[in-house]
Design a protein around this motif. Structure first.
Motif, PDB file in Angstrom:
ATOM      1  N   THR A   1       0.883  -1.436  -0.093  1.00 23.36           N
ATOM      2  CA  THR A   1       0.232  -0.227   0.129  1.00 23.36           C
ATOM      3  C   THR A   1       0.974   1.255   0.052  1.00 23.36           C
ATOM      4  N   ASN A   2       1.696   1.348   1.012  1.00 26.22           N
ATOM      5  CA  ASN A   2       2.630   2.453   0.921  1.00 26.22           C
ATOM      6  C   ASN A   2       3.550   2.676  -0.372  1.00 26.22           C
TER       7      ASN A   2
ATOM      8  N   VAL B   1       1.351   3.895  -2.976  1.00 26.66           N
ATOM      9  CA  VAL B   1       0.661   5.408  -2.791  1.00 26.66           C
ATOM     10  C   VAL B   1       1.998   6.319  -3.115  1.00 26.66           C
TER      11      VAL B   1
ATOM     12  N   LYS C   1      -2.454  11.690  -1.712  1.00 25.60           N
ATOM     13  CA  LYS C   1      -1.951  10.521  -0.939  1.00 25.60           C
ATOM     14  C   LYS C   1      -3.063  10.334  -0.113  1.00 25.60           C
TER      15      LYS C   1
ATOM     16  N   LYS D   1      -4.707   6.719  -0.194  1.00 29.91           N
ATOM     17  CA  LYS D   1      -4.948   5.840   0.990  1.00 29.91           C
ATOM     18  C   LYS D   1      -6.438   5.353   1.441  1.00 29.91           C
TER      19      LYS D   1
END
Length: 155
Positions: free
Chosen positions: A41-42, A45, A145, A149
């Motif tokens: 995920t991080n 993103v 961002k 998220k």
């Protein structure tokens, strides 16, 4: 928070997650899977906001071949980590030694990329863009961002 501070904080967070992942053993299957999900995920993103907002602004502000070279190299490093190594790691049995090796490769690739950005690209961006533009980019990055998220959490 300005663009460079935001991206540097992302790098710090990713380094911590990757350190934790590479510190796991073949017995820590559940922990590995949880960490890998956060990393995916991080990284997705982070790469997206850089590619959609920061890199184009850097490229537009650039005034020579070195700036263009830095831009294209950064894109290729994203492709290597996000499109090649990470998907491979996601398909790897978390209880295997192969997983450990692939996690280490992802960590090294990410650290190399982040170090280059922090030492070269961000320094050059400050010189090319100035404080006001970097602050404005920071707002755009933070907003995008947040959207990404939320989208990732919604599934």
């Amino acid at each position: 928070m300005n663009a460079i501070e935001l991206l540097t904080q992302d790098h710090k967070n990713m380094r911590a997650l990757l350190d934790e992942l590479t510190g796991t053993t073949t017995r820590g299957v559940k922990k590995r899977k949880e960490l890998l999900e956060k990393i995916q995920t991080n990284l997705t993103v982070h790469n997206t906001i850089e590619e959609e907002i920061f890199y184009p602004a850097f490229k537009d502000a650039g005034d020579g071949r070195d700036d263009a070279k830095m831009y294209f190299e950064a894109l290729e490093e994203h492709r290597a980590a996000g499109d090649l190594v990470l998907p491979d790691l996601l398909k790897t049995d978390a209880a295997s030694e192969k997983f450990s090796g692939r996690a280490k490769v992802l960590k090294e690739l990410f650290e190399h990329h982040a170090d280059e950005e922090e030492k070269e690209m961000f320094k050059r961006a400050r010189a090319l863009m100035g404080k006001k533009a970097i602050d404005e980019l920071g707002e755009q990055l933070a907003q995008r961002k947040l959207e990404l998220k939320k989208k990732a959490q919604a599934g």
